[in-house]
Design a protein around this motif. Sequence first.
Motif, PDB file in Angstrom:
ATOM      1  N   GLN A 244       0.846  -1.195   0.000  1.00 30.59           N
ATOM      2  CA  GLN A 244       0.000   0.000   0.000  1.00 30.59           C
ATOM      3  C   GLN A 244       0.887   1.253   0.000  1.00 30.59           C
ATOM      4  N   LYS A 245       0.598   2.188  -0.872  1.00 30.81           N
ATOM      5  CA  LYS A 245       1.394   3.408  -0.945  1.00 30.81           C
ATOM      6  C   LYS A 245       0.481   4.629  -0.932  1.00 30.81           C
ATOM      7  N   THR A 246       0.745   5.540  -0.011  1.00 29.17           N
ATOM      8  CA  THR A 246       0.033   6.815   0.053  1.00 29.17           C
ATOM      9  C   THR A 246       1.067   7.909  -0.138  1.00 29.17           C
ATOM     10  N   LYS A 247       1.026   8.599  -1.252  1.00 31.42           N
ATOM     11  CA  LYS A 247       2.079   9.555  -1.599  1.00 31.42           C
ATOM     12  C   LYS A 247       1.882  10.880  -0.869  1.00 31.42           C
ATOM     13  N   VAL A 248       2.542  11.020   0.267  1.00 30.44           N
ATOM     14  CA  VAL A 248       2.506  12.273   1.021  1.00 30.44           C
ATOM     15  C   VAL A 248       3.908  12.569   1.544  1.00 30.44           C
ATOM     16  N   LYS A 249       4.128  13.844   1.881  1.00 24.83           N
ATOM     17  CA  LYS A 249       5.407  14.267   2.441  1.00 24.83           C
ATOM     18  C   LYS A 249       5.234  14.530   3.935  1.00 24.83           C
ATOM     19  N   ILE A 250       6.161  13.995   4.725  1.00 28.21           N
ATOM     20  CA  ILE A 250       6.084  14.142   6.178  1.00 28.21           C
ATOM     21  C   ILE A 250       7.321  14.873   6.667  1.00 28.21           C
ATOM     22  N   ALA A 251       7.129  16.052   7.246  1.00 26.30           N
ATOM     23  CA  ALA A 251       8.231  16.808   7.834  1.00 26.30           C
ATOM     24  C   ALA A 251       8.507  16.255   9.231  1.00 26.30           C
ATOM     25  N   VAL A 252       9.745  15.835   9.475  1.00 24.90           N
ATOM     26  CA  VAL A 252      10.125  15.240  10.757  1.00 24.90           C
ATOM     27  C   VAL A 252      11.208  16.100  11.401  1.00 24.90           C
ATOM     28  N   LEU A 272       4.851   2.788   3.716  1.00 31.04           N
ATOM     29  CA  LEU A 272       3.464   3.067   3.300  1.00 31.04           C
ATOM     30  C   LEU A 272       3.375   4.197   2.276  1.00 31.04           C
ATOM     31  N   GLY A 273       4.518   4.739   1.863  1.00 26.27           N
ATOM     32  CA  GLY A 273       4.527   5.757   0.823  1.00 26.27           C
ATOM     33  C   GLY A 273       4.858   7.148   1.296  1.00 26.27           C
ATOM     34  N   GLY A 274       5.042   7.340   2.597  1.00 29.64           N
ATOM     35  CA  GLY A 274       5.394   8.657   3.102  1.00 29.64           C
ATOM     36  C   GLY A 274       6.836   9.023   2.779  1.00 29.64           C
ATOM     37  N   GLU A 275       7.046  10.219   2.312  1.00 26.78           N
ATOM     38  CA  GLU A 275       8.399  10.719   2.050  1.00 26.78           C
ATOM     39  C   GLU A 275       8.857  11.516   3.279  1.00 26.78           C
ATOM     40  N   ILE A 276       9.874  11.028   3.960  1.00 21.63           N
ATOM     41  CA  ILE A 276      10.362  11.668   5.181  1.00 21.63           C
ATOM     42  C   ILE A 276      11.304  12.808   4.817  1.00 21.63           C
ATOM     43  N   ILE A 277      10.985  14.007   5.309  1.00 21.36           N
ATOM     44  CA  ILE A 277      11.837  15.176   5.079  1.00 21.36           C
ATOM     45  C   ILE A 277      12.246  15.728   6.439  1.00 21.36           C
ATOM     46  N   GLU A 278      13.506  15.588   6.781  1.00 24.15           N
ATOM     47  CA  GLU A 278      13.981  16.049   8.074  1.00 24.15           C
ATOM     48  C   GLU A 278      14.256  17.552   8.057  1.00 24.15           C
ATOM     49  N   PHE A 279      13.984  18.203   9.189  1.00 24.14           N
ATOM     50  CA  PHE A 279      14.259  19.631   9.318  1.00 24.14           C
ATOM     51  C   PHE A 279      14.677  19.929  10.751  1.00 24.14           C
ATOM     52  N   SER A 280      15.225  21.104  10.975  1.00 21.27           N
ATOM     53  CA  SER A 280      15.684  21.503  12.302  1.00 21.27           C
ATOM     54  C   SER A 280      14.880  22.688  12.829  1.00 21.27           C
ATOM     55  N   PRO A 281      14.135  22.515  13.934  1.00 18.55           N
ATOM     56  CA  PRO A 281      13.465  23.659  14.560  1.00 18.55           C
ATOM     57  C   PRO A 281      14.436  24.689  15.120  1.00 18.55           C
ATOM     58  N   ILE A 282      15.687  24.303  15.293  1.00 18.16           N
ATOM     59  CA  ILE A 282      16.690  25.242  15.791  1.00 18.16           C
ATOM     60  C   ILE A 282      17.271  26.083  14.656  1.00 18.16           C
ATOM     61  N   LYS A 283      17.694  25.437  13.575  1.00 18.24           N
ATOM     62  CA  LYS A 283      18.482  26.119  12.544  1.00 18.24           C
ATOM     63  C   LYS A 283      17.671  26.575  11.331  1.00 18.24           C
ATOM     64  N   ASP A 284      16.658  25.816  10.924  1.00 15.84           N
ATOM     65  CA  ASP A 284      15.918  26.158   9.725  1.00 15.84           C
ATOM     66  C   ASP A 284      14.941  27.304   9.999  1.00 15.84           C
ATOM     67  N   LYS A 286      12.093  27.884   8.273  1.00 18.52           N
ATOM     68  CA  LYS A 286      10.693  27.523   8.059  1.00 18.52           C
ATOM     69  C   LYS A 286      10.578  26.023   7.830  1.00 18.52           C
ATOM     70  N   LEU A 287       9.343  25.527   7.913  1.00 24.54           N
ATOM     71  CA  LEU A 287       9.084  24.124   7.642  1.00 24.54           C
ATOM     72  C   LEU A 287       9.317  23.825   6.168  1.00 24.54           C
ATOM     73  N   PRO A 288       9.755  22.610   5.844  1.00 22.89           N
ATOM     74  CA  PRO A 288       9.783  22.205   4.444  1.00 22.89           C
ATOM     75  C   PRO A 288       8.351  22.006   3.942  1.00 22.89           C
ATOM     76  N   GLU A 289       8.182  21.992   2.667  1.00 25.17           N
ATOM     77  CA  GLU A 289       6.860  21.728   2.091  1.00 25.17           C
ATOM     78  C   GLU A 289       6.449  20.306   2.444  1.00 25.17           C
ATOM     79  N   ALA A 290       5.316  20.151   3.130  1.00 26.66           N
ATOM     80  CA  ALA A 290       4.926  18.829   3.615  1.00 26.66           C
ATOM     81  C   ALA A 290       3.422  18.763   3.807  1.00 26.66           C
ATOM     82  N   ASP A 291       2.934  17.513   3.992  1.00 27.66           N
ATOM     83  CA  ASP A 291       1.509  17.258   4.189  1.00 27.66           C
ATOM     84  C   ASP A 291       1.197  16.831   5.621  1.00 27.66           C
ATOM     85  N   ALA A 292       2.234  16.496   6.386  1.00 22.85           N
ATOM     86  CA  ALA A 292       2.068  16.144   7.796  1.00 22.85           C
ATOM     87  C   ALA A 292       3.335  16.536   8.533  1.00 22.85           C
TER      88      ALA A 292
END
Length: 455
Positions: A244-252, A272-284, A286-292
Amino acid sequence: MNPRILVAGTKSGVGKTTITIGLMGALKQKGIDVQPFKVGPDYIDPGFHTQITGNRSRNLDSYLLKDKVIKESFLNASSNSDISIIEGVMGLYDGKHGGGEPGAGSSAEIAKILDIPIILVIDAGKMAQSAAAMLHGYSTYDKEIEVAGVILNNVSSERHYQMIKDAVKQDIEFLGYLPWNSDLELPERHLGLVPTYESKNLDSYMEKLSNYISKHIDLEKVIGIANDTKKIEIKNWSVFRQTQKTKVKIAVAFDQAFNFYYYDNLDILSELGGEIIEFSPIKDKKLPEADALYIGGGFPETFLPELEENQSMKKTIKNFYNSGKPIYAECGGLAYLSKEIIDFDNEPYKMVGIVPGKVKMTDKLQAMGYVKAETTNNNILMNKNEFTKGHEFHYSKITGLNKKESSYKLFGGKGKNGRHEGYVNKNLLASYVHLHFGTNPSLPKKLLKKAEKTK
């Protein structure tokens, strides 16, 4: 063949973690690809595993996970590595339950499930033949496990080591011994070991420790024990390797402040199809473009000025929340999303503010242990009145929340049964409880479906 060993101790504090990390590093120095694991819900030890091996350590927890899921987790992470080293928890037989059988979540239980030979670490300081008696007891207490090797710690001399070795009448490999060395002790603080990012001169320490282990421990014997194992096979995967694949982006959130995750959770979301995009609440900024959005635990209290000053990040998280997209936060993530965190010196720092409570750091442990959680409201992972299992461990407490908007009623752990905990509001679920998605595979599926609907 899945070569593997489990390093267990007779009790906490015998040097199990130091020796495990050293073995991982020494084998890596030999060009061996090591996949690390940790028994139980610990997050700090796996940080050291990951640092020294270059491979993210996974948690194997027989209280939270069924036997088959533990096998899936193990194979999913280890299939491409040369050897797997699993660090045990507490004493070999210590787990959630006492009595005559090894407790749920114990190192012994994991050894049975995965058919792993055990290398037992004994603190032999101030002992002679008594260490042989201890080894006899641990190796014969449960006939279903195999203590295949032993490492003696805090040995005063070669003669001391030989005295213990000569007293042992069983067919157990002696792999070497470590003289006491204060330079190789890992520093500790309120949640256990000081995390990797706060440990000074860590690379130098790791190299020194690896060299020390190579000098005193017979690595070829260790490899031989690991190779003398049966292949683990799974015919029908139930949690990992999904079609099962659900194509969404997840900001972690992943940086110095937020790095306490069951990495299986990220693997499962990816499967399950989620694309994990890591980000830093300290350094970045803004959030990356994501759906969750997924914010795990960690030590936000150590980086409060940096988190407070990053106004643009806090603003984009508020905007993300207002857009209706799902946000899931655990422990440190809950604290970061609150109005403010008050540090150990009673100094307040403004946080994101979408959780209406305030978090206060305390010197006293507020909650610890496994819990059963009953949902008190519909949320992005479960419907009302559903049950799941998790783990909590924190020194902070949150005030100002309405129990009508709580995440769960909790049973077990430290605290009275049926206590209300966490916060739910529309697309936000925030709680002190860490959940392993392998416990209930419907949780990540519901999260991804919610993310897909709000794209």
